[in-house]
Design a protein around this motif. Sequence first.
Motif, mmCIF file in Angstrom:
data_model
loop_
_atom_site.group_PDB
_atom_site.id
_atom_site.type_symbol
_atom_site.label_atom_id
_atom_site.label_comp_id
_atom_site.label_asym_id
_atom_site.label_seq_id
_atom_site.Cartn_x
_atom_site.Cartn_y
_atom_site.Cartn_z
ATOM 1 N N LEU A 127 -4.079 -3.406 -7.597
ATOM 2 C CA LEU A 127 -3.343 -2.223 -7.157
ATOM 3 C C LEU A 127 -4.048 -0.946 -7.611
ATOM 4 N N GLY A 128 -4.751 -1.003 -8.745
ATOM 5 C CA GLY A 128 -5.556 0.146 -9.164
ATOM 6 C C GLY A 128 -6.650 0.449 -8.152
ATOM 7 N N ALA A 144 -0.724 -0.622 1.132
ATOM 8 C CA ALA A 144 0.350 -1.216 0.328
ATOM 9 C C ALA A 144 1.055 -2.323 1.104
ATOM 10 N N GLY A 145 1.172 -2.142 2.419
ATOM 11 C CA GLY A 145 1.775 -3.185 3.241
ATOM 12 C C GLY A 145 0.939 -4.453 3.246
ATOM 13 N N VAL A 146 -0.386 -4.279 3.329
ATOM 14 C CA VAL A 146 -1.272 -5.444 3.288
ATOM 15 C C VAL A 146 -1.178 -6.123 1.922
ATOM 16 N N TRP A 147 -1.187 -5.317 0.850
ATOM 17 C CA TRP A 147 -1.083 -5.900 -0.486
ATOM 18 C C TRP A 147 0.261 -6.610 -0.656
ATOM 19 N N GLY A 148 1.345 -5.987 -0.168
ATOM 20 C CA GLY A 148 2.659 -6.625 -0.244
ATOM 21 C C GLY A 148 2.689 -7.934 0.527
ATOM 22 N N ALA A 149 2.002 -7.950 1.685
ATOM 23 C CA ALA A 149 1.927 -9.192 2.457
ATOM 24 C C ALA A 149 1.148 -10.262 1.696
ATOM 25 N N SER A 150 0.149 -9.842 0.908
ATOM 26 C CA SER A 150 -0.621 -10.827 0.135
ATOM 27 C C SER A 150 0.241 -11.485 -0.938
ATOM 28 N N ALA A 381 7.017 -1.739 -0.645
ATOM 29 C CA ALA A 381 7.452 -0.527 -1.347
ATOM 30 C C ALA A 381 7.129 -0.591 -2.829
ATOM 31 N N LEU A 382 7.267 -1.761 -3.436
ATOM 32 C CA LEU A 382 6.947 -1.891 -4.864
ATOM 33 C C LEU A 382 5.473 -1.616 -5.122
ATOM 34 N N GLY A 383 4.594 -2.140 -4.268
ATOM 35 C CA GLY A 383 3.173 -1.890 -4.444
ATOM 36 C C GLY A 383 2.850 -0.416 -4.363
ATOM 37 N N ARG A 384 3.466 0.284 -3.439
ATOM 38 C CA ARG A 384 3.217 1.721 -3.269
ATOM 39 C C ARG A 384 3.822 2.533 -4.395
ATOM 40 N N GLY A 395 -3.380 4.154 -11.856
ATOM 41 C CA GLY A 395 -2.757 3.210 -10.931
ATOM 42 C C GLY A 395 -2.679 1.795 -11.471
ATOM 43 N N ALA A 396 -3.739 1.337 -12.158
ATOM 44 C CA ALA A 396 -3.716 -0.028 -12.701
ATOM 45 C C ALA A 396 -2.668 -0.150 -13.797
ATOM 46 N N MET A 397 -2.523 0.902 -14.605
ATOM 47 C CA MET A 397 -1.457 0.898 -15.621
ATOM 48 C C MET A 397 -0.086 0.823 -14.957
ATOM 49 N N GLY A 398 0.093 1.598 -13.871
ATOM 50 C CA GLY A 398 1.357 1.544 -13.144
ATOM 51 C C GLY A 398 1.622 0.161 -12.581
#
Length: 469
Positions: A127-128, A144-150, A381-384, A395-398
């Motif tokens: 995510l960072g 973020a949608g692609v990451w959420g799909a992953s 939404a969580l990823g974003r 971002g990586a800390m978040g």
Amino acid sequence: MGHVCVAAVNVGRARSRALVVASLGTVLTLVAFTAPLATVNAVAAELDADVAGRTWMLSSMGVGLGATLLTAGALADDLGRRRLVVWGLLVLSAGSALSALAGSTGLFVASRVVQGVGGAAVVAASLGLVAHWYEPGPARARAAGVWGASVGGGITLGPLLSTFLERWLTWRDAYWVLVVGSLAVAAHGRLRLEENRSATPRGLDLAGAALLSASLTCLLAAMVEGRQGWTSTLVLGLAGAAVVTGLGFVAVEARSASAMVPLELFRAPRFVAATTAAFVTGAGIIAVMSYLPGFLGLALGVPATTTALVFVAWSGTSVVVALFARRLPARFTGRLQLAASLALVGVGQLALGGVGTGSSWGRLVPGLLVAGVASGVLNSALGREAVASVPDGRGAMGSGANNTARYVGSAVGVTVVSVVVAAVAAQPSGAPASDGVAGLVAGWNAAVLVTAAVSLVGSVVVLLCRERG
């Protein structure tokens, strides 16, 4: 003009490569996390594991994840996100190889902890990477949608892969697939990704990292061991150690110039909303879904292969929806998306209740589909929000903080579900004493109500986290 076009093309390629590595790394981590859900009986039988051993088989990777996610996120921002992704994939590969070679319950559990440590670095740094390459707005929403799909993709593939390989070959082969996949993505990331890190390194708070890891490890271990009995000396000792080291962590963070999570973030409504939603996601839908495969097999007599496919009704739906979540109107803010999707997840969980001893697996599909739609929006939404709710460059800390909340919530939720099912199943119900199925079904119906309530209450809490002014 030509130089500008070439530069734009190069940036676009770098972005795409970063998103591919971030997404594939996350898929592999979630495959590793969910693979034992469908094959724990086969693994336990071969390794001669008792009830406690089975519990640890399912929970040990969560301990590794929860204990190191935040530290991994801090390291990724300072040392380099590509570096942490690659290191994490190599550790995940090593843990998977140990799992494939394990000849005892203890070694298998230890290998799962190693997988968790590697997966923590992958998820936090991934995510960072997304936050670095995609600026806030439509582009980051798509990423973020692609990451959420992953996330949903990994959850979907884990039980399917392990079930079908166990049926046609052996349960060990799923872990060899993870070894090969992790090494391949690590090599691609090392050779094709550009390194990036925070422009203002904060340094690692070693004392805080050690105290946090100790606290979360003790807490998660206490919850796993507590399922065998809550008054044992070991459980009470672990719980006490978790409290003491947790208080020590807060004290150190309050005075540290390089705090892993600046405590003032907990006064920021957006960060609180994202962290709460992540915790509730783990304690609600992930907890009950973790129990679903075992329930289908033991209570409803559903074969493992069918169970894996039923699971896809939830996880597979979430993958598709996450990819389209970016099309939601801009006025539907991150906070509203989190609150609404948690509420819909709760509705889906309620639809999973009311099961009878004669019910078929099809009775659960409508609730799984509703929860899957909501989970797709939620994951995106969580990823974003995980990276948008923290200062730029962190971002990586978040991601580490958000996913720590998710996996700690999952550990709490799985424990609550197990306790509720066991307590209800032990109550007289008018059925014959030998009818364990009736007890399991009654326990499932009660547990679903509890986790649905968690999701619905969480939705309200997130909705109340409004920015002031």
